[in-house]
Design an enzyme around this catalytic site. Structure first.
Site, PDB file in Angstrom:
ATOM      1  N   HIS A  84     -40.823 105.308  13.953  1.00 28.50           N
ATOM      2  CA  HIS A  84     -42.037 106.010  13.532  1.00 28.50           C
ATOM      3  C   HIS A  84     -43.143 105.002  13.278  1.00 28.50           C
ATOM      4  O   HIS A  84     -42.916 103.972  12.655  1.00 28.50           O
ATOM      5  CB  HIS A  84     -41.786 106.816  12.250  1.00 28.50           C
ATOM      6  CG  HIS A  84     -42.990 107.600  11.832  1.00 28.50           C
ATOM      7  ND1 HIS A  84     -43.280 108.838  12.358  1.00 28.50           N
ATOM      8  CD2 HIS A  84     -44.002 107.307  10.983  1.00 28.50           C
ATOM      9  CE1 HIS A  84     -44.413 109.277  11.833  1.00 28.50           C
ATOM     10  NE2 HIS A  84     -44.873 108.372  10.999  1.00 28.50           N
ATOM     11  N   ASP A 163     -44.161 119.908   4.288  1.00 30.50           N
ATOM     12  CA  ASP A 163     -45.074 118.830   4.678  1.00 30.50           C
ATOM     13  C   ASP A 163     -46.299 119.380   5.403  1.00 30.50           C
ATOM     14  O   ASP A 163     -47.417 118.892   5.205  1.00 30.50           O
ATOM     15  CB  ASP A 163     -44.364 117.793   5.559  1.00 30.50           C
ATOM     16  CG  ASP A 163     -45.322 116.668   5.933  1.00 30.50           C
ATOM     17  OD1 ASP A 163     -45.805 115.991   5.000  1.00 30.50           O
ATOM     18  OD2 ASP A 163     -45.624 116.498   7.119  1.00 30.50           O
ATOM     19  N   ARG A 170     -53.696 118.120   1.421  1.00 33.66           N
ATOM     20  CA  ARG A 170     -54.129 116.745   1.117  1.00 33.66           C
ATOM     21  C   ARG A 170     -55.355 116.366   1.942  1.00 33.66           C
ATOM     22  O   ARG A 170     -56.263 115.697   1.455  1.00 33.66           O
ATOM     23  CB  ARG A 170     -52.981 115.760   1.407  1.00 33.66           C
ATOM     24  CG  ARG A 170     -51.861 115.833   0.381  1.00 33.66           C
ATOM     25  CD  ARG A 170     -50.621 115.103   0.872  1.00 33.66           C
ATOM     26  NE  ARG A 170     -50.858 113.717   1.185  1.00 33.66           N
ATOM     27  CZ  ARG A 170     -50.207 113.020   2.140  1.00 33.66           C
ATOM     28  NH1 ARG A 170     -49.271 113.608   2.877  1.00 33.66           N
ATOM     29  NH2 ARG A 170     -50.474 111.769   2.349  1.00 33.66           N
ATOM     30  N   SER A 185     -44.032 112.113   2.951  1.00 33.70           N
ATOM     31  CA  SER A 185     -44.389 112.912   4.124  1.00 33.70           C
ATOM     32  C   SER A 185     -43.671 112.383   5.372  1.00 33.70           C
ATOM     33  O   SER A 185     -43.040 113.139   6.131  1.00 33.70           O
ATOM     34  CB  SER A 185     -45.911 112.868   4.306  1.00 33.70           C
ATOM     35  OG  SER A 185     -46.300 113.335   5.562  1.00 33.70           O
ATOM     36  N   LYS A 189     -39.701 113.910   7.207  1.00 36.24           N
ATOM     37  CA  LYS A 189     -39.570 114.345   8.607  1.00 36.24           C
ATOM     38  C   LYS A 189     -38.525 113.518   9.350  1.00 36.24           C
ATOM     39  O   LYS A 189     -37.748 114.051  10.150  1.00 36.24           O
ATOM     40  CB  LYS A 189     -40.936 114.251   9.307  1.00 36.24           C
ATOM     41  CG  LYS A 189     -41.902 115.320   8.809  1.00 36.24           C
ATOM     42  CD  LYS A 189     -43.285 115.168   9.391  1.00 36.24           C
ATOM     43  CE  LYS A 189     -44.064 114.072   8.744  1.00 36.24           C
ATOM     44  NZ  LYS A 189     -45.502 114.074   8.922  1.00 36.24           N
TER      45      LYS A 189
HETATM   46  N1  URA Z   1     -48.427 110.370   8.600  1.00 35.43           N
HETATM   47  C1  URA Z   1     -47.713 111.378   8.052  1.00 35.43           C
HETATM   48  O1  URA Z   1     -46.849 111.955   8.701  1.00 35.43           O
HETATM   49  N2  URA Z   1     -47.966 111.716   6.777  1.00 35.43           N
HETATM   50  C2  URA Z   1     -48.890 111.104   6.011  1.00 35.43           C
HETATM   51  O2  URA Z   1     -49.055 111.459   4.864  1.00 35.43           O
HETATM   52  C3  URA Z   1     -49.645 110.071   6.592  1.00 35.43           C
HETATM   53  C4  URA Z   1     -49.383 109.718   7.896  1.00 35.43           C
END
Ligand code: URA
Length: 432
Positions: A84, A163, A170, A185, A189
């Site tokens: 990621h 999320d 947010r 966040s 995932k």
């Molecule tokens: N990428 C994400 O998936 N979440 C965040 O809060 C910031 C970047």
């Protein structure tokens, strides 16, 4: 059930909340029992007061429990690795890393997102390939990883629904850039997606969420800690995002550059990051090799053409046409010319990202359509020597007017000086 107002007040006053309390709040919010205005107030309290490591893990765990989870490793009977990146300008890494990992015999199944603002999303890039399907059912996804060795799909609606809701809130309440909230966040995932081992790439600099190495380190450490608590092997590289990654910024242009890199014809900085990421992923996989051997196998897969064959197999499996000649082309291509001789002292990532956004390569709101053909190719990067009247970059545009505006923006992104500073490494630090 403790009233949400009481939890907001305690967080506002700096108290540490219990795991059950955080779970009640997050799951209540996902069910619609806690309204947006209370969650927004809570997020602002978190923004100012922060979360402890235990609270950050409790938040992440509650977010994971808000939806379905996938056990890809169990479904495939193999250890599954995932990567990621926190996102930046020209970041097409997954599109090149996936086929090389698959060619080395390690399954690569990834759920990706779309772009917003100046950062592009992998799904938007892949959708520039005619026919490519980003939406597969969970069964189709698992089956493709088993049969073809890799898949990159959109995140299903059932994976971490908390999320999606929290991120949208947010985004409009100035509470995105908090380390605990970003870490929860991202890691919710990754963990829900079922990877056994995770390589994180935290971007640092002008074009990234994290502007300094210290902030990037803090985020990297917070995510490694979440992975450790969830029983996933996690490591993190901090990489340079002061200037765009590679040369291409814009969807089809980036797919072409990623595919070129898979066959050994990519730009130096991007090639280095891709090979380094593959080496880490192979070392974390069930192949039982170290990073040095991982790097050797990655280079071999590129050199023999095995990685490009894996790329073609993957794109075909997702109904796309892997022929690079069918990628959309912009009707207007304009050179951005250097006004003086010298060297590139800096190339602002955000400015190039915004120029691509203004050309139509990205979205200003979630509803915007993306123009897959347009973007910017940075022919000169930091440290490169430049002759007067030599092209610094190319703008690929829909029409002359947008080409002219973008060319001025890209020119302003370049700072030229008399001498070249050292180009600098792409990988700044490794955290384990
Ligand atoms: N990428 C994400 O998936 N979440 C965040 O809060 C910031 C970047």
């Amino acid at each position: 059930m403790i009233p949400a107002a009481e939890l907001i007040q305690r967080k506002r006053d700096g108290a540490e909340l219990g795991a059950d309390e955080l779970a009640e709040l997050v799951l209540g919010y996902t069910r619609g029992d806690v309204p947006d205005y209370q969650m927004a107030a809570f997020l602002m309290a978190v923004y100012f007061r922060g979360l402890s490591a235990a609270e950050t893990f409790a938040l992440t765990d509650a977010m994971i429990r808000s939806g379905e989870t996938l056990d890809l490793g169990k479904a495939l009977g193999r250890k599954v690795v995932d990567k990621h990146s926190t996102g930046g300008v020209g970041d097409k890494t997954s599109i090149a890393v996936g086929p090389i990992v698959a060619a080395c015999g390690v399954p690569f199944g990834k759920m990706s997102g779309r772009g917003l603002g100046h950062t592009g999303g992998t799904l938007d890039k892949l959708e520039s390939i005619p026919g490519y399907r980003v939406e597969l059912s969970t069964d189709e996804f698992v089956e493709q990883v088993r049969e073809v060795g890799m898949a990159i799909v959109g995140q299903t609606a059932d994976l971490v629904p908390a999320d999606k809701l929290l991120y949208a809130l947010r985004d409009v309440t100035a509470t995105v850039d908090n380390v605990s909230l970003i870490a929860a966040s991202i890691m919710s995932k990754k963990i829900a997606g079922g990877a056994d081992a995770i390589v994180l790439d935290v971007k640092v600099g002008d074009g990234a969420f994290m502007k300094t190495l210290d902030d990037a380190r803090e985020l990297g450490r917070a995510m490694i800690e979440l992975g450790r608590r969830a029983g996933r092997e996690t490591m993190c590289v901090l990489t340079d995002m002061e200037q765009p990654l590679g040369r291409a910024v814009g969807n089809a242009l980036e797919v072409r550059e990623a595919a070129d890199t898979v066959r050994g014809q990519g730009p130096d900085d991007f090639t280095e990051l891709v090979l380094d990421s593959v080496a880490h992923l192979l070392a974390l996989s069930d192949l039982g090799i170290d990073e040095q051997e991982g790097r050797r196998r990655a280079e071999q897969a590129v050199a023999t053409g095995a990685a490009f064959e894996a790329y073609e197999r993957w794109i075909r499996a997702q109904h796309g046409d892997p022929d690079l000649d069918v990628l959309p082309l912009a009707p207007v291509v304009r050179d951005v010319i250097a006004s003086r001789a010298g060297a590139v002292a800096s190339l602002g990532a955000i400015r190039v990202g915004l120029a691509a956004l203004h050309l139509g390569a990205g979205r200003r709101t979630k509803e915007d359509a993306v123009d897959h053909a347009v973007g910017v190719v940075c022919l000169k990067k930091r440290g490169d020597a430049v002759r007067e009247d030599e092209p610094l970059a190319q703008v690929h545009a829909r029409d002359d007017a947008s080409a002219g505006e973008a060319a001025a923006e890209v020119l302003a992104a370049y700072e030229l000086a008399d001498t070249a500073p050292p180009a600098g490494p792409i990988v700044l630090e490794v955290l384990t």
